[in-house]
Enzyme design. Structure first.
Site, PDB file in Angstrom:
ATOM      1  N   GLY A  32      -9.620   4.764  -6.185  1.00  0.00           N
ATOM      2  CA  GLY A  32      -8.314   4.131  -6.329  1.00  0.00           C
ATOM      3  C   GLY A  32      -7.286   4.663  -5.352  1.00  0.00           C
ATOM      4  CB  VAL A  33      -3.611   5.006  -5.709  1.00  0.00           C
ATOM      5  CG1 VAL A  33      -3.397   5.931  -6.859  1.00  0.00           C
ATOM      6  CG2 VAL A  33      -2.464   5.066  -4.728  1.00  0.00           C
ATOM      7  CG  ASP A  34      -6.939  11.012  -6.245  1.00  0.00           C
ATOM      8  OD1 ASP A  34      -6.326  11.639  -5.364  1.00  0.00           O
ATOM      9  OD2 ASP A  34      -7.651  11.555  -7.112  1.00  0.00           O
ATOM     10  CG  ASP A  85      -1.837   1.117   1.364  1.00  0.00           C
ATOM     11  OD1 ASP A  85      -1.659   2.139   0.676  1.00  0.00           O
ATOM     12  OD2 ASP A  85      -2.784   0.990   2.155  1.00  0.00           O
ATOM     13  CB  ILE A  86       1.472   3.922  -2.498  1.00  0.00           C
ATOM     14  CG1 ILE A  86       2.712   4.745  -2.835  1.00  0.00           C
ATOM     15  CG2 ILE A  86       0.204   4.761  -2.567  1.00  0.00           C
ATOM     16  CD1 ILE A  86       2.782   5.201  -4.283  1.00  0.00           C
ATOM     17  CE1 TYR A 132      -8.944   8.428 -15.268  1.00  0.00           C
ATOM     18  CE2 TYR A 132      -6.680   9.205 -15.305  1.00  0.00           C
ATOM     19  CZ  TYR A 132      -8.013   9.435 -15.066  1.00  0.00           C
ATOM     20  OH  TYR A 132      -8.423  10.683 -14.633  1.00  0.00           O
ATOM     21  N   GLY A 156      -5.478   1.326 -13.294  1.00  0.00           N
ATOM     22  CA  GLY A 156      -6.711   0.990 -12.580  1.00  0.00           C
ATOM     23  C   GLY A 156      -7.916   1.541 -13.332  1.00  0.00           C
ATOM     24  CB  SER A 203      -2.569   5.016 -16.598  1.00  0.00           C
ATOM     25  OG  SER A 203      -2.515   6.425 -16.703  1.00  0.00           O
TER      26      SER A 203
HETATM   27  N1  AR6 Z   1      -1.433   1.658  -2.894  1.00  0.00           N
HETATM   28  C1  AR6 Z   1      -0.862   1.321  -4.061  1.00  0.00           C
HETATM   29  N2  AR6 Z   1      -1.542   1.124  -5.200  1.00  0.00           N
HETATM   30  C2  AR6 Z   1      -2.889   1.269  -5.141  1.00  0.00           C
HETATM   31  C3  AR6 Z   1      -3.570   1.633  -3.963  1.00  0.00           C
HETATM   32  C4  AR6 Z   1      -2.781   1.827  -2.802  1.00  0.00           C
HETATM   33  N3  AR6 Z   1      -3.323   2.172  -1.622  1.00  0.00           N
HETATM   34  N4  AR6 Z   1      -4.898   1.699  -4.254  1.00  0.00           N
HETATM   35  C5  AR6 Z   1      -5.051   1.368  -5.552  1.00  0.00           C
HETATM   36  N5  AR6 Z   1      -3.843   1.105  -6.096  1.00  0.00           N
HETATM   37  P1  AR6 Z   1      -6.044   3.919  -9.957  1.00  0.00           P
HETATM   38  P2  AR6 Z   1      -5.557   5.359 -12.497  1.00  0.00           P
HETATM   39  C6  AR6 Z   1      -3.491   0.691  -7.466  1.00  0.00           C
HETATM   40  O1  AR6 Z   1      -7.406   3.554 -10.396  1.00  0.00           O
HETATM   41  O2  AR6 Z   1      -5.810   4.118 -13.270  1.00  0.00           O
HETATM   42  C7  AR6 Z   1      -8.908   7.997  -9.468  1.00  0.00           C
HETATM   43  O3  AR6 Z   1     -10.298   8.112  -9.306  1.00  0.00           O
HETATM   44  C8  AR6 Z   1      -4.553   0.116  -8.346  1.00  0.00           C
HETATM   45  O4  AR6 Z   1      -4.802  -1.241  -7.993  1.00  0.00           O
HETATM   46  O5  AR6 Z   1      -5.863   4.384  -8.563  1.00  0.00           O
HETATM   47  O6  AR6 Z   1      -4.383   6.205 -12.848  1.00  0.00           O
HETATM   48  C9  AR6 Z   1      -8.265   9.312  -9.860  1.00  0.00           C
HETATM   49  O7  AR6 Z   1      -8.888  10.407  -9.219  1.00  0.00           O
HETATM   50  C10 AR6 Z   1      -3.886   0.222  -9.704  1.00  0.00           C
HETATM   51  O8  AR6 Z   1      -2.939  -0.832  -9.866  1.00  0.00           O
HETATM   52  O9  AR6 Z   1      -5.411   5.090 -10.907  1.00  0.00           O
HETATM   53  C11 AR6 Z   1      -8.478   9.327 -11.336  1.00  0.00           C
HETATM   54  O10 AR6 Z   1      -9.777   9.771 -11.668  1.00  0.00           O
HETATM   55  C12 AR6 Z   1      -3.097   1.532  -9.584  1.00  0.00           C
HETATM   56  O11 AR6 Z   1      -3.048   1.825  -8.181  1.00  0.00           O
HETATM   57  C13 AR6 Z   1      -8.328   7.882 -11.733  1.00  0.00           C
HETATM   58  O12 AR6 Z   1      -8.655   7.132 -10.562  1.00  0.00           O
HETATM   59  C14 AR6 Z   1      -3.715   2.717 -10.311  1.00  0.00           C
HETATM   60  O13 AR6 Z   1      -5.121   2.639 -10.232  1.00  0.00           O
HETATM   61  C15 AR6 Z   1      -6.915   7.543 -12.109  1.00  0.00           C
HETATM   62  O14 AR6 Z   1      -6.890   6.215 -12.597  1.00  0.00           O
END
Ligand code: AR6
Length: 176
Positions: A43-45, A21-22, A137, A135, A133
């Site tokens: 997601g991570v945001d 977990d980041i 995206y 997740g 990108s």
């Molecule tokens: N730690 C590490 N990685 C994570 C965590 C965490 N706590 N949570 C999720 N991931 P995403 P995107 C992974 O969807 O595709 C948001 O709504 C996840 O499993 O977070 O760039 C933003 O506001 C995946 O492998 O980001 C944007 O609208 C990776 O992080 C949109 O999502 C990226 O998934 C951005 O989409």
């Protein structure tokens, strides 16, 4: 327990891959896979804002009220406080949405390079990236990992850590 793997081809910076977990990382900079509004999402945001507390969103709102009135463009990066996280800063970047008809890989490279540039300007020495990108995206993880790994070669920091949230993503990134 985090799994670590050192990249034998990383020359200047050490590049490592961790399953985890980041938001838990003790590094100078955590990179957020944000959206152009900078005002949070899933997601991570969502995880970064939840665990970092309201100070991060307040800083993002200030950016929107100032230089980033139109939002953050895809591929660009900007720093805020990390609030209650163990990191010192969050560097927000906006990854490209996957497209089957248009090659957007330069924008994914730009995310990594601009986040590293902002980190270096802050004199950060350690930085953690999620799989930007891949997740919401929808970027295919094998392709994203190839682009991300190439983009952090010769990074202007001591340590680049990719923090991958699931085994499949970890395997794609950590593959020799
Ligand atoms: N730690 C590490 N990685 C994570 C965590 C965490 N706590 N949570 C999720 N991931 P995403 P995107 C992974 O969807 O595709 C948001 O709504 C996840 O499993 O977070 O760039 C933003 O506001 C995946 O492998 O980001 C944007 O609208 C990776 O992080 C949109 O999502 C990226 O998934 C951005 O989409």
């Amino acid at each position: 327990r985090p799994v670590r793997c050192r990249d034998p081809i990383g020359d200047v910076a050490t590049i490592e891959y961790v399953l985890g977990d980041i938001t838990e990382q003790e590094v100078d900079v955590i990179v957020n896979a944000a959206n152009s509004s900078l005002l949070g999402g899933g997601g991570v945001d969502g995880a970064i804002h939840r665990k970092g507390g309201p100070e991060i969103l307040a800083a993002c709102r200030e950016l929107r009220a100032g230089h980033y009135g139109g939002g953050l463009k895809t591929g660009q990066a900007v720093a805020t406080t990390a609030g209650r996280l163990r990191a010192r800063w969050v560097v927000h970047t906006v990854g490209p949405v996957w497209s089957a008809t248009e090659d957007r890989s330069q924008l994914l490279t730009d995310c990594h390079r601009n986040a590293l540039r902002v980190a270096a300007e802050l004199q950060a020495r350690t930085i953690a990236f999620p799989a930007i990108s891949t997740g919401i995206y929808r970027w295919p993880v094998e392709d994203a990992s190839r682009i991300a790994r190439a983009a952090v070669q010769n990074a202007p920091v001591e340590l680049v850590r990719f923090v991958l949230f699931d085994q499949r993503t970890y395997d794609a990134f950590a593959r020799p």
